[in-house]
Scaffold this motif. Structure first.
Motif, PDB file in Angstrom:
ATOM      1  N   GLU A 117     -50.967   3.906 -15.695  1.00 53.11           N
ATOM      2  CA  GLU A 117     -49.944   4.488 -16.564  1.00 53.11           C
ATOM      3  C   GLU A 117     -49.548   3.475 -17.639  1.00 53.11           C
ATOM      4  OE1 GLU A 117     -48.681   7.469 -16.520  1.00 53.11           O
ATOM      5  OE2 GLU A 117     -49.553   8.231 -14.649  1.00 53.11           O
ATOM      6  N   LYS A 118     -49.509   3.927 -18.888  1.00 52.12           N
ATOM      7  CA  LYS A 118     -49.157   3.017 -19.979  1.00 52.12           C
ATOM      8  C   LYS A 118     -47.753   2.442 -19.809  1.00 52.12           C
ATOM      9  CE  LYS A 118     -52.263   5.036 -23.408  1.00 52.12           C
ATOM     10  NZ  LYS A 118     -52.376   5.700 -24.737  1.00 52.12           N
ATOM     11  N   SER A 119     -46.893   3.189 -19.152  1.00 53.09           N
ATOM     12  CA  SER A 119     -45.524   2.706 -18.958  1.00 53.09           C
ATOM     13  C   SER A 119     -45.476   1.458 -18.075  1.00 53.09           C
ATOM     14  CB  SER A 119     -44.657   3.807 -18.335  1.00 53.09           C
ATOM     15  OG  SER A 119     -45.159   4.173 -17.052  1.00 53.09           O
ATOM     16  N   TYR A 120     -46.507   1.260 -17.247  1.00 56.43           N
ATOM     17  CA  TYR A 120     -46.510   0.083 -16.375  1.00 56.43           C
ATOM     18  C   TYR A 120     -46.471  -1.213 -17.190  1.00 56.43           C
ATOM     19  CZ  TYR A 120     -48.027   3.157 -12.507  1.00 56.43           C
ATOM     20  OH  TYR A 120     -48.125   4.143 -11.557  1.00 56.43           O
TER      21      TYR A 120
ATOM     22  N   GLN B  85     -44.796  -1.824 -19.696  1.00 57.46           N
ATOM     23  CA  GLN B  85     -43.438  -2.103 -20.169  1.00 57.46           C
ATOM     24  C   GLN B  85     -42.530  -2.595 -19.047  1.00 57.46           C
ATOM     25  OE1 GLN B  85     -43.318  -1.836 -23.450  1.00 57.46           O
ATOM     26  NE2 GLN B  85     -45.390  -1.008 -23.336  1.00 57.46           N
ATOM     27  N   SER B  86     -43.067  -2.733 -17.856  1.00 57.70           N
ATOM     28  CA  SER B  86     -42.244  -3.091 -16.705  1.00 57.70           C
ATOM     29  C   SER B  86     -41.689  -4.513 -16.827  1.00 57.70           C
ATOM     30  CB  SER B  86     -43.072  -2.987 -15.418  1.00 57.70           C
ATOM     31  OG  SER B  86     -42.372  -3.561 -14.333  1.00 57.70           O
TER      32      SER B  86
END
Length: 237
Positions: free
Chosen positions: A115-118, A120-121
């Motif tokens: 997931e691309k959001s990972y 931004q973690s």
């Protein structure tokens, strides 16, 4: 915490060490239940391991007298781990487990099923990664930090970086359904690639095999990433 890991700046005159951060102090009080006079295993980040006598402990500081930190850390595994970036909670455990087992080079890779959001973690902040690596070192009584590299593009990684990583190393692609079972007890310098939840997509598998990696499997069971990493490292080395 099986090792009180000291930073070089914690040491005074090669004989005394002062610990002031809340996490280590809390661990000394609540887990070790340490009291003055106790002897504990200490190590210096990037250096040796030895013993120290606890001289004083309160809510603000612990003071140790050092008795020679001249023992080497345990040997590293001859492996560079390439790990498709896991979900944040799983990333923390994977970094700690890999570090405790002796991995000294880790690449976190973007693949189609990551997931691309990972990316931004907060877990990818340098400080957070450092914290997880330190926890792994403390668990295993090690002092040498792994290097962690972030690779946010799969194609550039395969085309530009992978050939260099495979020079002098045996490339092993861990993926369900591969024909070869994971080898046991090897000592070859190794590049181990582990996919995300759901695995690599077929195109990614094809590109990695074309680059010179060998496909291996751990059997019919589908494992969580941190379980698969631990099982692979234990079986290989």
């Amino acid at each position: 915490m099986n090792l009180i890991l000291l930073a070089p700046e914690d040491i005074e005159n090669h004989r005394l060490a002062r610990v002031t951060d809340p996490r280590r102090l809390r661990h000394l009080r609540e887990v070790h239940r340490a009291t003055p006079g106790d002897r504990l295993t200490l190590g210096v980040l990037g250096g040796g391991i030895g013993q120290g006598e606890l001289l004083a402990l309160d809510d603000r500081e612990a003071t140790f007298r050092l008795d020679g930190l001249d023992q080497p850390p345990p040997p590293a595994l001859p492996v560079h781990l390439v790990l498709a970036l896991p979900r944040p909670r799983m990333l923390a455990r994977s970094l700690e487990h890999a570090t405790a087992l002796g991995v000294k080079a880790i690449t976190l890779l973007h693949t189609r099923r990551v997931e691309k959001s990972y990316w931004q973690s907060p877990e990818l902040a340098a400080e957070k990664i450092h914290q997880h690596l330190v926890l792994g070192l403390e668990q295993a009584r090690d002092t040498l930090l792994p290097t962690v590299t972030l690779e946010k593009g799969f194609r550039p990684f395969v085309e530009e970086r992978l050939p260099g990583l495979l020079e002098g190393r045996r490339g092993l692609l861990a993926h369900p359904g591969m024909a070869q079972a994971c080898p046991r007890g090897i000592d070859d310098p190794t590049l181990l690639l582990v996919g995300p939840e759901g695995g690599f997509i077929p195109w990614e598998v094809e590109k990695l095999l074309e680059a010179g990696c060998e496909g291996i499997h751990l059997g019919p069971r589908i494992l969580r990433v941190e379980t698969a990493v631990t099982a692979l490292l234990a079986r290989l080395f």
